[in-house]
Motif scaffolding. Structure first.
Motif, PDB file in Angstrom:
ATOM      1  N   ARG A   1      37.747  47.113 -12.744  1.00  0.00           N
ATOM      2  CA  ARG A   1      36.294  47.222 -12.817  1.00  0.00           C
ATOM      3  C   ARG A   1      35.716  47.263 -11.398  1.00  0.00           C
ATOM      4  N   PRO A   2      35.034  48.319 -11.031  1.00  0.00           N
ATOM      5  CA  PRO A   2      34.521  48.439  -9.664  1.00  0.00           C
ATOM      6  C   PRO A   2      33.445  47.419  -9.327  1.00  0.00           C
ATOM      7  N   GLU A   3      32.772  46.869 -10.351  1.00  0.00           N
ATOM      8  CA  GLU A   3      31.710  45.896 -10.086  1.00  0.00           C
ATOM      9  C   GLU A   3      32.244  44.484  -9.888  1.00  0.00           C
ATOM     10  N   SER A   4      33.557  44.278 -10.147  1.00  0.00           N
ATOM     11  CA  SER A   4      34.166  42.963  -9.985  1.00  0.00           C
ATOM     12  C   SER A   4      34.999  42.932  -8.692  1.00  0.00           C
ATOM     13  N   SER A   5      35.863  41.947  -8.556  1.00  0.00           N
ATOM     14  CA  SER A   5      36.590  41.740  -7.300  1.00  0.00           C
ATOM     15  C   SER A   5      37.469  42.933  -6.932  1.00  0.00           C
ATOM     16  N   ASP A   6      37.651  43.114  -5.614  1.00  0.00           N
ATOM     17  CA  ASP A   6      38.482  44.225  -5.121  1.00  0.00           C
ATOM     18  C   ASP A   6      39.941  44.047  -5.519  1.00  0.00           C
ATOM     19  N   HIS A   7      40.439  42.825  -5.337  1.00  0.00           N
ATOM     20  CA  HIS A   7      41.815  42.470  -5.723  1.00  0.00           C
ATOM     21  C   HIS A   7      41.971  40.960  -5.588  1.00  0.00           C
ATOM     22  N   PRO A   8      43.048  40.371  -6.120  1.00  0.00           N
ATOM     23  CA  PRO A   8      43.182  38.905  -6.150  1.00  0.00           C
ATOM     24  C   PRO A   8      43.071  38.215  -4.797  1.00  0.00           C
ATOM     25  N   LYS A   9      43.511  38.870  -3.736  1.00  0.00           N
ATOM     26  CA  LYS A   9      43.475  38.228  -2.423  1.00  0.00           C
ATOM     27  C   LYS A   9      42.054  38.083  -1.897  1.00  0.00           C
ATOM     28  N   GLU A  10      41.129  38.914  -2.402  1.00  0.00           N
ATOM     29  CA  GLU A  10      39.739  38.857  -1.962  1.00  0.00           C
ATOM     30  C   GLU A  10      38.879  37.983  -2.876  1.00  0.00           C
ATOM     31  N   ALA A  11      39.374  37.659  -4.060  1.00  0.00           N
ATOM     32  CA  ALA A  11      38.578  36.933  -5.060  1.00  0.00           C
ATOM     33  C   ALA A  11      38.324  35.487  -4.640  1.00  0.00           C
ATOM     34  N   VAL A  12      37.073  35.062  -4.739  1.00  0.00           N
ATOM     35  CA  VAL A  12      36.676  33.685  -4.427  1.00  0.00           C
ATOM     36  C   VAL A  12      35.815  33.155  -5.573  1.00  0.00           C
ATOM     37  N   VAL A  13      36.140  31.949  -6.036  1.00  0.00           N
ATOM     38  CA  VAL A  13      35.351  31.284  -7.070  1.00  0.00           C
ATOM     39  C   VAL A  13      34.440  30.273  -6.380  1.00  0.00           C
ATOM     40  N   SER A  14      33.130  30.451  -6.492  1.00  0.00           N
ATOM     41  CA  SER A  14      32.172  29.566  -5.834  1.00  0.00           C
ATOM     42  C   SER A  14      31.493  28.668  -6.860  1.00  0.00           C
ATOM     43  N   ILE A  15      31.577  27.351  -6.623  1.00  0.00           N
ATOM     44  CA  ILE A  15      30.942  26.364  -7.504  1.00  0.00           C
ATOM     45  C   ILE A  15      29.866  25.634  -6.706  1.00  0.00           C
ATOM     46  N   LYS A  16      28.633  25.734  -7.162  1.00  0.00           N
ATOM     47  CA  LYS A  16      27.523  25.065  -6.489  1.00  0.00           C
ATOM     48  C   LYS A  16      26.812  24.177  -7.498  1.00  0.00           C
ATOM     49  N   THR A  17      26.602  22.919  -7.129  1.00  0.00           N
ATOM     50  CA  THR A  17      25.997  21.946  -8.026  1.00  0.00           C
ATOM     51  C   THR A  17      24.653  21.470  -7.478  1.00  0.00           C
ATOM     52  N   ASP A  18      24.087  20.530  -8.206  1.00  0.00           N
ATOM     53  CA  ASP A  18      22.835  19.893  -7.825  1.00  0.00           C
ATOM     54  C   ASP A  18      23.123  18.399  -7.673  1.00  0.00           C
ATOM     55  N   ARG A  19      22.270  17.693  -6.942  1.00  0.00           N
ATOM     56  CA  ARG A  19      22.471  16.247  -6.786  1.00  0.00           C
ATOM     57  C   ARG A  19      22.473  15.527  -8.128  1.00  0.00           C
ATOM     58  N   GLY A  20      21.801  16.107  -9.101  1.00  0.00           N
ATOM     59  CA  GLY A  20      21.731  15.468 -10.415  1.00  0.00           C
ATOM     60  C   GLY A  20      22.796  15.921 -11.390  1.00  0.00           C
ATOM     61  N   THR A  21      23.650  16.858 -10.985  1.00  0.00           N
ATOM     62  CA  THR A  21      24.722  17.331 -11.868  1.00  0.00           C
ATOM     63  C   THR A  21      25.667  16.183 -12.204  1.00  0.00           C
ATOM     64  N   SER A  22      26.035  16.082 -13.474  1.00  0.00           N
ATOM     65  CA  SER A  22      26.956  15.004 -13.860  1.00  0.00           C
ATOM     66  C   SER A  22      28.339  15.269 -13.279  1.00  0.00           C
ATOM     67  N   TYR A  23      28.982  14.185 -12.885  1.00  0.00           N
ATOM     68  CA  TYR A  23      30.315  14.289 -12.307  1.00  0.00           C
ATOM     69  C   TYR A  23      31.305  14.825 -13.323  1.00  0.00           C
ATOM     70  N   GLU A  24      31.112  14.465 -14.602  1.00  0.00           N
ATOM     71  CA  GLU A  24      32.026  14.904 -15.661  1.00  0.00           C
ATOM     72  C   GLU A  24      32.020  16.425 -15.796  1.00  0.00           C
ATOM     73  N   LEU A  25      30.828  17.022 -15.787  1.00  0.00           N
ATOM     74  CA  LEU A  25      30.748  18.478 -15.932  1.00  0.00           C
ATOM     75  C   LEU A  25      31.300  19.179 -14.693  1.00  0.00           C
ATOM     76  N   TYR A  26      31.000  18.625 -13.532  1.00  0.00           N
ATOM     77  CA  TYR A  26      31.539  19.206 -12.302  1.00  0.00           C
ATOM     78  C   TYR A  26      33.064  19.238 -12.346  1.00  0.00           C
ATOM     79  N   LEU A  27      33.674  18.127 -12.756  1.00  0.00           N
ATOM     80  CA  LEU A  27      35.132  18.063 -12.835  1.00  0.00           C
ATOM     81  C   LEU A  27      35.677  19.028 -13.873  1.00  0.00           C
ATOM     82  N   GLU A  28      34.963  19.158 -15.003  1.00  0.00           N
ATOM     83  CA  GLU A  28      35.403  20.073 -16.064  1.00  0.00           C
ATOM     84  C   GLU A  28      35.411  21.516 -15.557  1.00  0.00           C
TER      85      GLU A  28
END
Length: 211
Positions: free
Chosen positions: A124-151
């Motif tokens: 898919r041209p709109e998705s990652s170029d290839h596995p070596k370029e793929a990055v998963v970014s997780i951004k939370t809030d100060r109020g985000t529960s620790y349980e959901l963040y870990l999940e």
């Protein structure tokens, strides 16, 4: 009048009490399971020199799989609102295995994958170029529960472990338990993640919710 004989105080030999207490202490230490809390096992990057500006890393937006979690534990995954992280691991796995714009090295990587993973890979041209370029970014809030963040964090790692395990004929949980302490285990670890680094970025939380 007959005089009563005075009885001496009866002494209890306590010489062996210390030995008994010591043996009981050893018994309980040996048989008791002591709980130990485990945190997230991550290798943190070295501390940056405040006098040196951070490197300017340019990353194409399509190579970043964005996951945002607000103070109410609502998720925004690639711009799509959702209440639960259900199925997130499968989506991340598809993102990692995408070959939207592969270079020569990425084509070699694709040909090295087992047939089962090649069948899952997309272009898919709109998705990652290839596995070596793929990055998963997780951004939370100060109020985000620790349980959901870990999940969410665990689901991201699970996606990688499924790929690594499949490359060496193991399940995700089996690959996760590899210690790397012996040569055979270390070899499986290296073969599993060769050319596909686990790139999970934990962004600094927003200071909106929480205390």
């Amino acid at each position: 009048m007959a005089r009563k004989k005075s009885r001496g105080a009866t002494e209890v030999n306590a010489g062996s009490m210390a030995d008994i207490a010591f043996l009981l202490l050893i018994f309980f230490l040996v048989t008791t399971t002591i709980a130990s809390d485990k945190g997230i096992l991550n290798i943190l990057p070295p501390k940056l020199d405040p006098n040196i500006p951070p490197p300017d890393i340019k990353k194409n937006e399509r190579n970043i799989f964005n996951i945002l979690i607000n103070a109410n534990d609502d998720l925004l995954v690639e711009g799509e609102y959702r209440r639960t992280p259900e199925g997130l691991d499968s989506e991340i796995k598809d993102f990692i295995l995408n070959f939207g714009a592969p270079d020569e090295e990425a084509l070699v990587l694709f040909n090295s994958l087992p047939a089962s993973l090649q069948a899952q890979a997309q272009r898919r041209p709109e998705s990652s170029d290839h596995p070596k370029e793929a990055v998963v970014s997780i951004k939370t809030d100060r109020g985000t529960s620790y349980e959901l963040y870990l999940e969410v964090f665990d689901l991201a790692k699970k996606a990688y472990f499924e790929i690594y395990g499949e490359r060496v004929g193991l399940g995700a949980d089996e690959y996760r338990t590899l210690t790397g302490n012996d040569e055979a285990s270390k070899l499986l670890q290296d073969r599993g993640k060769e050319g596909i680094p686990m790139a999970i970025s934990i962004a600094e939380p927003n200071k909106i919710g929480g205390n």
